[in-house]
Write a protein that holds these residues in place. Structure first.
Motif, PDB file in Angstrom:
ATOM      1  N   VAL A 161       5.642   8.497  -5.048  1.00  0.00           N
ATOM      2  CA  VAL A 161       4.916   7.519  -5.842  1.00  0.00           C
ATOM      3  C   VAL A 161       3.955   8.245  -6.783  1.00  0.00           C
ATOM      4  O   VAL A 161       3.769   7.852  -7.937  1.00  0.00           O
ATOM      5  N   LEU A 162       3.390   9.361  -6.306  1.00  0.00           N
ATOM      6  CA  LEU A 162       2.472  10.111  -7.164  1.00  0.00           C
ATOM      7  C   LEU A 162       3.242  10.820  -8.274  1.00  0.00           C
ATOM      8  O   LEU A 162       2.800  10.868  -9.425  1.00  0.00           O
TER       9      LEU A 162
ATOM     10  N   GLY B 181       9.326   2.558  -7.502  1.00  0.00           N
ATOM     11  CA  GLY B 181      10.075   1.519  -6.801  1.00  0.00           C
ATOM     12  C   GLY B 181      10.650   2.006  -5.485  1.00  0.00           C
ATOM     13  O   GLY B 181      10.536   1.340  -4.449  1.00  0.00           O
ATOM     14  N   SER B 182      11.242   3.213  -5.509  1.00  0.00           N
ATOM     15  CA  SER B 182      11.835   3.718  -4.270  1.00  0.00           C
ATOM     16  C   SER B 182      10.738   3.980  -3.238  1.00  0.00           C
ATOM     17  O   SER B 182      10.929   3.752  -2.045  1.00  0.00           O
ATOM     18  N   SER B 183       9.564   4.407  -3.697  1.00  0.00           N
ATOM     19  CA  SER B 183       8.476   4.641  -2.754  1.00  0.00           C
ATOM     20  C   SER B 183       8.033   3.339  -2.105  1.00  0.00           C
ATOM     21  O   SER B 183       7.738   3.306  -0.916  1.00  0.00           O
ATOM     22  N   LEU B 184       7.992   2.263  -2.902  1.00  0.00           N
ATOM     23  CA  LEU B 184       7.575   0.979  -2.333  1.00  0.00           C
ATOM     24  C   LEU B 184       8.568   0.520  -1.267  1.00  0.00           C
ATOM     25  O   LEU B 184       8.189  -0.028  -0.235  1.00  0.00           O
ATOM     26  N   LEU B 185       9.839   0.801  -1.531  1.00  0.00           N
ATOM     27  CA  LEU B 185      10.878   0.480  -0.544  1.00  0.00           C
ATOM     28  C   LEU B 185      10.614   1.229   0.760  1.00  0.00           C
ATOM     29  O   LEU B 185      10.595   0.650   1.855  1.00  0.00           O
TER      30      LEU B 185
ATOM     31  N   PHE C 230       8.466  10.514   1.471  1.00  0.00           N
ATOM     32  CA  PHE C 230       9.258   9.546   0.706  1.00  0.00           C
ATOM     33  C   PHE C 230       8.434   8.368   0.205  1.00  0.00           C
ATOM     34  O   PHE C 230       8.973   7.481  -0.420  1.00  0.00           O
ATOM     35  N   VAL C 231       7.153   8.370   0.499  1.00  0.00           N
ATOM     36  CA  VAL C 231       6.266   7.383  -0.107  1.00  0.00           C
ATOM     37  C   VAL C 231       5.204   8.096  -0.948  1.00  0.00           C
ATOM     38  O   VAL C 231       5.199   8.008  -2.175  1.00  0.00           O
ATOM     39  N   ALA C 232       4.326   8.843  -0.281  1.00  0.00           N
ATOM     40  CA  ALA C 232       3.168   9.384  -0.985  1.00  0.00           C
ATOM     41  C   ALA C 232       3.568  10.326  -2.118  1.00  0.00           C
ATOM     42  O   ALA C 232       3.124  10.176  -3.259  1.00  0.00           O
ATOM     43  N   MET C 233       4.427  11.313  -1.818  1.00  0.00           N
ATOM     44  CA  MET C 233       4.777  12.266  -2.882  1.00  0.00           C
ATOM     45  C   MET C 233       5.527  11.605  -4.028  1.00  0.00           C
ATOM     46  O   MET C 233       5.150  11.749  -5.186  1.00  0.00           O
TER      47      MET C 233
END
Lengths: 557, 351
Positions: free
Chosen positions: A92-93, A40-44, A87-90
């Motif tokens: 979310v994985l 969720g935080s990555s999608l943000l 803050f997105v790729a790492m």
């Protein structure tokens, strides 16, 4: 979030006051909730980084555009890069790893649940710290100011002489703090996989997703530490009178480059290996065949991990290394292509002779295969260091790594979203919206990133806020920008799908894809304790064995 | 050249690339009407750029073939092995792998890598380890935020932003060897049709060379992000015929023209902060923070290529540099109108 957004799995569904619900999410140590928090935080942050990308693309639509000032543009590409990688790729994985690894190995949680929560909050707060720089960065004139030094922050641009105020400090601290979070999660993943596998799950029987996340976590330990060390050295330079990278006092700019890229290149594989993991789970299920050449897939992954530790200076072919160093890094970089090629062939081998079902996860997987092939081949071009002397630092490189990160990693992630969303929520994502999402995103992606190779070949450097007319770059940049907006539209469809399907999607049941790994043996969403009785497995596809007792895998492995 | 024709057999986007290459005259005309060379890496005019372009075409052909083969396999698998309605409820044969096939698709890529590596290593060595011949022109290039300083130590010339080098006849080569330094942050010298880029890094001197084989103005720009105005750190390289180059050298070696008509402007220049940063040869002005202005009017552009060099732009640049190049380190001089006119007139005498 509504009070019954995600119930404690397995418990009675009852409305709780939202404060309790919030408290539950903030204090959770459940690997599934933490996985969802990561995602969720990555999608943000994906939304924020995406808006930054759109600002960049509007500014570059035509030459001598004045949509934003050079200062703002430089902040945008710095924040876009830093946000998307860290803050997105790492996260979310990590989120998917957190959610799936314990389920796939038949464990009830990660090895260190509280370390898990601590790591997530460190990463998330790192992201907030980065964005606080917009308010608290106190640039030259005391106003808020985000970092504008590029996501590599090459020395001496990050030194106080060239980056006054505190914007660079927020960048440094954000990476340092989230780096500790990454290390915590990596330790956790390794410990979980090594210690918590259910009876019968030998190392050689782990699903490939688990294997690949084990390799990824090992790489995180090796790659993040030099980055953290470099950030500490930069802080010492900026505040304690150190001169590691302070060229005005005899420091070395090249040293920073080595520190950064010995993190930076393995980082690419840290991001792509979990995506290989998604592919290695999704392609077999939708081809109705086991993965082709399981031992070779594992060996190729380990091989990629090792070789990718020795290729970092291919980001530095233009810095004037001698011909031996350039030749060495050319060779190692090209060598990575061999195990990577094996993987692509093995995925095709998995599809070969199968009965391929073109559900949305499979569509995104096929997109991944096609685009990752091209990304790998443009990578080979730039591995030839003389070719790279022309292509490096140009829009060709930008096109290449977006091909890897968007065409590869993001497509694989979308496949993973469509594949595991039913497990996480109990609802299917809409196939109709999914197809819209896929085709729109595919068209937008190719419009943007296929075309983006050409201005690079025509001499357009990256990170320029504007460009001269008459170089043949205008029309191309306009097309690239139009593609970016089509991608943004596709993302809106995706978000709509996530939200609408959550409330109105078809019930998923335990095993909507007729799949073979352990997470599909329990309810969707899984109960808090995952498995009522710890399962015992006899092969790599325990659910295949259960569904085909007359012809189990265990007979052949 | 045979390789180039073959590469048209490659994938669609490589064909597109080649189309752009052949169509390059379309964008070689600058809006102001002067013809400048383009910035296409596949239109080399110098040995290093040409060996790179040749290697690039070779690599493109190999990768193009790999693309066609793998893409064909992928498409074939998708079409041939798609699920059909008659298959409902039946699983295909469960195949776990094949050592022979996997061995084949390991060994063939290894062989391709060996070939590509050898071809590449040859070009690396040929470009990087080329000896400097006796007749070479030597220029020290110093990167500044956001302009280029060129110092011809042996010739006693200092200039900025517009490099002049002689054409090099292959039978009697006069290549130019650049020594690359930086005064502040990292920069990168990139004129795509003359050579690949090389970074200018503080405390880390670099070297590159070029031997242009046609005359004309070659454009490029800083390729390594160096700060706010990285985008407007443009480069012009004028490749001159032997006589033109000799004439340019003679003109540049002279001290600044002393024009009594411009004495008022010179007083303004020397009485204000201008001289702290700029040099005018033969006068007390010897600052080195900004570009050398001794022969300012011999250059076609100002502000590192951001504007044409004419009276109007010179005045605007001195009055409000941000109007041309926001973030540039040149301060607004806050001169009176009279002083402004005088100092611009003085600039115009510096031929």
């Amino acid at each position: 979030m509504s009070s019954n957004a995600i119930t404690i799995p397995g418990a009675q569904i009852q409305a709780r006051p939202w404060v309790d619900e919030l408290h539950l999410w903030l204090t959770t140590v459940d690997h599934k909730r933490l996985g969802i928090l990561y995602i969720g935080s990555s999608l943000l942050f994906l939304a924020v980084g995406g808006v930054e990308a759109l600002i960049i693309r509007i500014q570059l639509m035509h030459s001598h555009n004045n949509f934003v000032s050079p200062e703002v543009f430089n902040r945008m590409f710095t924040m876009h890069g830093t946000t998307m990688i860290f803050f997105v790729a790492m996260p979310v994985l990590f989120g998917f790893a957190n959610y799936l690894v314990p389920l796939m190995i038949g464990a009830r949680d990660m090895a260190f649940p509280r370390l898990n929560a601590f790591s997530f909050w460190l990463s998330f707060l790192g992201g907030l710290l980065l964005y606080f720089s917009f308010l608290g960065g106190s640039g030259l004139y005391g106003a808020g100011n985000a970092p504008d030094v590029g996501w590599w922050s090459y020395a001496p641009l990050g030194a106080r002489a060239f980056s006054p105020g505190h914007s660079s400090d927020y960048w440094t601290l954000a990476l340092l703090v989230s780096g500790f979070g990454s290390i915590g999660t990596a330790i956790n993943i390794i410990a979980t996989i090594l210690c918590l596998r259910c009876p019968g799950m030998k190392i050689s029987r782990m699903p490939l997703l688990v294997w690949l996340n084990l390799v990824m976590a090992g790489m995180v330990l090796i790659a993040i530490t030099p980055l953290s060390a470099a950030q500490i050295m930069l802080l010492i330079d900026r505040y304690l009178g150190g001169h590691f990278f302070d060229t005005q006092a005899g420091g070395s700019a090249v040293l920073w480059m080595h520190f950064f890229w010995i993190f930076g290149h393995p980082e690419v594989y840290i991001l792509i290996i979990p995506c290989f993991a998604f592919m290695s789970e999704i392609i077999p299920v939708f081809s109705r065949k086991p993965i082709f050449g399981y031992p070779v897939m594992v060996a190729a992954t380990v091989c990629i991990a090792f070789v990718s530790m020795s290729v970092w200076a291919h980001h530095m072919f233009t810095i004037g290394m001698n011909s031996y160093a350039n030749s060495f890094f050319t060779l190692t970089t090209m060598a990575v292509g061999v195990p990577t090629g094996i993987k692509i062939f093995n995925w095709i081998g998995t599809m070969w002779g199968g009965r391929i079902q073109f559900k949305t996860p499979m569509l995104f997987s096929i997109g991944f295969l096609f685009q990752f092939l091209i990304a790998g081949l443009t990578g080979i071009m730039m591995a030839a260091s003389p070719f790279d002397w022309q292509l490096s630092l140009s829009y060709f490189v930008v096109a290449h790594f977006h091909y890897v990160i968007v065409g590869g990693i993001l497509f694989a992630l979308f496949a993973a979203f469509y594949y595991w969303y039913p497990k996480m929520t109990g609802r299917m994502l809409s196939e109709r919206l999914g197809k819209w999402h896929f085709w729109l995103f595919l068209i937008g992606f190719h419009l943007t990133f296929d075309v983006m190779h050409i201005p690079g070949i025509l001499g357009m450097p990256r990170r320029i806020y504007t460009y001269e007319p008459g170089r043949g770059w205008d029309t191309l940049n306009l097309i690239i920008s139009i593609g970016a907006f089509i991608q943004a539209l596709a993302i809106l469809v995706f978000v709509a799908n996530l939200v609408i399907s959550y409330f109105k999607g078809d019930r998923a049941g335990n095993d909507p894809w007729d799949a073979w790994t352990l997470e599909w043996s329990i309810s969707s969403p899984p109960p808090a304790y995952n498995f009522a009785t710890v399962p015992t497995v006899a092969s790599r596809r325990p659910l295949w064995d259960a569904k085909h007792p007359e012809d189990p895998d265990s007979r052949y492995e | 050249l045979t390789l180039r024709t073959k590469s048209r057999l490659g994938s669609g986007w490589q064909i597109a690339l080649l189309l752009f290459w052949f169509a390059r005259p379309l964008w070689a005309i600058e809006p102001d009407g002067s013809t400048a060379q383009g910035t296409n890496i596949f239109a080399p005019a110098s040995t290093p750029a040409k060996s790179i372009a040749d290697l690039s075409v070779f690599v493109l052909v190999i990768t193009g073939i790999i693309f066609v083969v793998v893409f064909a396999l992928l498409v074939y698998a998708i079409v041939k092995f798609r699920a059909r309605t008659r298959d409902v409820g039946r699983e295909p044969a469960q195949v776990y792998g094949s050592t022979q096939i996997e061995l084949a698709w390991t060994i063939i890529p290894i062989l391709i890598v060996v070939v590509l590596f050898l071809a590449t290593a040859r070009v690396i060595h040929a470009i990087q380890d080329a000896p400097e011949p006796a007749g070479a022109v030597e220029v020290t290039v110093i990167g500044h935020q956001y302009w280029w300083e060129f110092r011809y130590s042996k010739l006693g010339i200092v200039t900025a932003n517009e490099l002049h080098i002689p054409i090099s006849d292959p039978s009697h080569p006069t290549p130019t060897f650049l020594r690359l330094l930086s005064a502040d942050t990292d920069h990168s010298f990139w004129v795509p049709e003359l050579a690949g880029k090389t970074d200018l890094i503080p405390n880390h001197p670099n070297r590159m060379w070029m031997d242009p084989q046609r005359t004309g103005v070659f454009v490029g720009q800083c390729a390594q992000y160096c700060g706010t105005q990285h985008a407007k750190m443009l480069l012009r390289v004028s490749v001159d015929g032997p006589e033109d180059f000799a004439a340019w050298v003679r003109a540049q070696q002279k001290p600044a023209v002393e024009d009594v008509g411009a004495i008022a402007g010179r007083r303004v220049f020397e009485g204000n902060a201008c001289m702290n940063c700029h040099t005018v040869g033969g006068t007390p002005a010897d600052g080195r923070f900004g570009p050398d202005l001794t022969h300012l009017m011999s250059r076609t552009t100002i502000a590192a290529g951001a504007a044409q060099n004419n009276r109007q732009n010179l005045r605007l640049w001195i009055e409000n540099p941000s109007a041309i190049k926001p973030g540039s380190l040149m301060p607004a001089m806050k001169l009176s109108d009279g002083d402004m006119d005088a100092v611009v007139s003085y600039m115009e005498t510096l031929r």
